[in-house]
Write an enzyme that holds these catalytic residues in place. Structure first.
Site, PDB file in Angstrom:
ATOM      1  CG  HIS A  84      -2.114  -0.879   1.091  1.00 35.14           C
ATOM      2  ND1 HIS A  84      -2.067  -2.222   1.379  1.00 35.14           N
ATOM      3  CD2 HIS A  84      -3.385  -0.634   0.652  1.00 35.14           C
ATOM      4  CE1 HIS A  84      -3.263  -2.758   1.154  1.00 35.14           C
ATOM      5  NE2 HIS A  84      -4.079  -1.821   0.708  1.00 35.14           N
ATOM      6  CE  LYS A 124      -3.959  -0.743   4.709  1.00 32.37           C
ATOM      7  NZ  LYS A 124      -5.293  -0.268   5.077  1.00 32.37           N
TER       8      LYS A 124
END
Lengths: 253, 253, 253, 253
Positions: B145, B149
């Site tokens: 990600h 995040k």
């Protein structure tokens, strides 16, 4: 013609090296060393076999060593003192031994190479990673090996992380507010390393770089050790031009 | 014609859903719900807007909900009691609320779907992983990600690991003698999860399976939330045939 | 105990199957067939060897065949007529032969399996691809093999493309205005197939699916033929429950 | 302080460059050029706007050009004649125009850079590929783009193939006996290029290298054009040290 001695001729790497040398037009195998000689060895006519360094009275240009950690220091010393350029694939030399051998090589005026890894894809990966980290300071390493590999992360992955850490500018790293967390992997000088262990896999490493709006990935796969022979070939081609005893195949790529 | 109400019409997902519904030949938008109506909304003529459930006197077949966790339970209850089939993309329903809603749906004799993830690639990945784990019990999850995040591993990765754990036969797992080690990632019921966080990346997950002499890899990449609309479309197509309030888009794929 | 005969016991696959059968607690090798018997065979005591079908008077439950295209039809017919359930890994049966064998199996009231590919990762890939193509009609196939593979695309890649073509809804395909172009690969019913041929590679296939804002990739890697044994094991487990002679391992996964 | 003029300030790249320049401590935006000025432009106080080269009487160190093919030659000429170092991201200069501009730069004693691609990941990929092809002469290129891309292969893929062809030793290539075949892709000087076109994908390229027992893969993903700003930043940092007008960002990486 480059005259070559192979130390560790009875091992898997020694045998593959013997085939490689036979296939090279400008090389000649003049000697082969193994403590326990194997009668099944099928060496070119004229190759002298010996099982003790004391019995080696052969003149050669290059000494290629795929023996064992306990023998490699004495072997390399012997080679340098007899003006043979060492190409060392055996592991086990510590930093002080390497320094001593480098001094000895300087005194004797010859070059050579000690290479912990002769796999060209792995060595090129490290070379490229060093360059990429200057422009992509955010990077993570994923290495994947067969389920039997006992250590994690792999030595190559640790070395890769060190290269990234040395090459990137710490000021450029994207700050992450994420707490330390087992899913984030091992941390080597700020570089995350993830180790996968699965049956079917052999030895693979990938480095993921990310920057605004783009990503760069470098991956290498080693399927079998025959891959090392390409690296040994490069070393044989280059070793006569080396003026120092260097460490790492990447120095001559 | 399926008559549809969209709850949360002013949000990003609501707006995308409105475009989707307009493009479907057998669907008609009859109502739109948002607590704070936005004058810039450009809805088809005849669509009734309302900002309070009490003001909703529209007959519809389907209630699509992309609102907020604090509203979703009341919304869904309202939809079911008024015989509208719910398609719920809003997160925040807990297990007891879901049970209550499922009972209510049974009493009212209608089906519907609660989907934590409408991304088809992610949902198919989980479906395939469930199947593959029966034959490849050795598996690891790598999710990647963007650097912002905050949590790791991702909820999807944890759910994926649970699916593997439930599906595989523990007796078939290849034993590893490797000690626990940060490089080996987080452990969810014996499944290793590795989380990569890098700028440039969006939301990606891969599951690696290994067996003797072979490997299987399933990977999904989500580049933006427009991908969710494919899943909503499947839900609209299937919801009239459902006889229960189900959880998870994978149930109807 | 399942009594098993292995036809083609002297070949590589036959030998691996023998080891597999020995490792299974509920199986017993009762016979082994090879036209040219090899003295070095080290079979379990009590295994009857024969080099002609006429000499086979052994009762068995399962006939596993890894022989040659010229023998496989007669072998399978023999097995069915003697009430042995066939597991056929040998290639070379044409469509009319398969029909004939299926009729014969129906008459004799036994099931069996003909599997062109026992690699679980390849078979699962095809199964998942069939499912994914319903939701992701836009797909391309990339297969990668060693430099010595003479044909392109691989048979598995062609079969994969056929599965996609049969499974997807042609109306859903994203129209492309790009002219036909060699870089776009081979076209099988609208599916593009790309074949890579490089030294180092073994046998790998990936299918790329793309949809609005997301992508799904399924990849399988075959590193060596030992991988086939997992598929043979599944076939042995399932064959006693089959009521027809089926084609394709995917039917029982 | 480096004084900078941005030509094409109203375009997407121009606007992003303006933000980049504002964020750099050692840079100052002194002028902005666009044929049709946009009232909504929110430029730093003191930035002079002009819509015709004749009206430009600003002294600057660097001229950054993201305009249109029809204007770029005159713009660059103007910049050089006024002793501004050009950083040119606009496409459309042909070989003879580039030569003329290089001569002009030499006469005026200034350096600069013309870069067809400011994406660092793509430029680094090409740099690494050049190096890798010396040791891995067997290589194939796979590029993947969104379904709307009309041409194939991509310009970057063709350039990558040219780099491989120039760098590798033709004698080292593994001979393939495979007949020419559409699945094998487009052929650029012996290098195969495969073009994938799928919705969801953005712009991606990978180069696969294979050698005995190993593989090396370099991949880059461009998710959006914001990625170009990292390359522009490197150009701004380096351009004052350039003594020639060079072509290609790779020359300064």
């Amino acid at each position: 013609m480059k005259k070559i001695i192979i130390a560790g001729i009875t091992g898997s790497m020694g045998k593959q090296t013997e085939k490689l040398v036979s296939s090279l037009k400008d090389c000649e195998l003049v000697g082969a060393f193994a403590p326990h000689l194997d009668d099944n060895l099928d060496l070119p006519a004229g190759t002298k076999l010996f099982s003790d360094l004391k019995d080696c009275d052969i003149e050669a240009d290059i000494w290629i060593d795929f023996t064992v950690p306990s023998a490699v220091f004495e072997n390399t010393k012997f080679a340098i003192e007899h003006k043979m350029r060492p190409i060392i694939g055996t592991s086990g030399l510590d930093d002080s031994q390497i320094s001593e051998l480098q001094n000895l090589a300087a005194i004797n005026g010859i070059g050579g190479i000690i290479a912990p890894n002769f796999g060209l894809s792995a060595v090129l990966l490290m070379k490229f990673v060093k360059e990429a980290a200057k422009y992509f300071p955010d990077a993570e390493v994923i290495e994947m090996h067969h389920a039997d590999k006992l250590d994690a992360p792999s030595g190559t992955a640790i070395k890769t992380a060190q290269i990234i850490a040395e090459s990137r500018n710490p000021e450029d790293i994207t700050e992450k507010t994420l707490e330390q967390n087992p899913a984030r992997g091992a941390d080597y000088e700020g570089i995350k390393i993830h180790s996968v262990r699965l049956p079917g896999y052999v030895a693979h490493e990938q480095v993921l770089f990310g920057g605004p709006g783009e990503a760069l990935t470098i991956r290498q796969d080693s399927f079998d050790r025959s891959s090392f022979m390409q690296g040994v070939k490069v070393a044989i081609e280059q070793v006569m031009n080396l003026t120092k005893l260097i460490v790492g195949l990447e120095k001559i790529l």
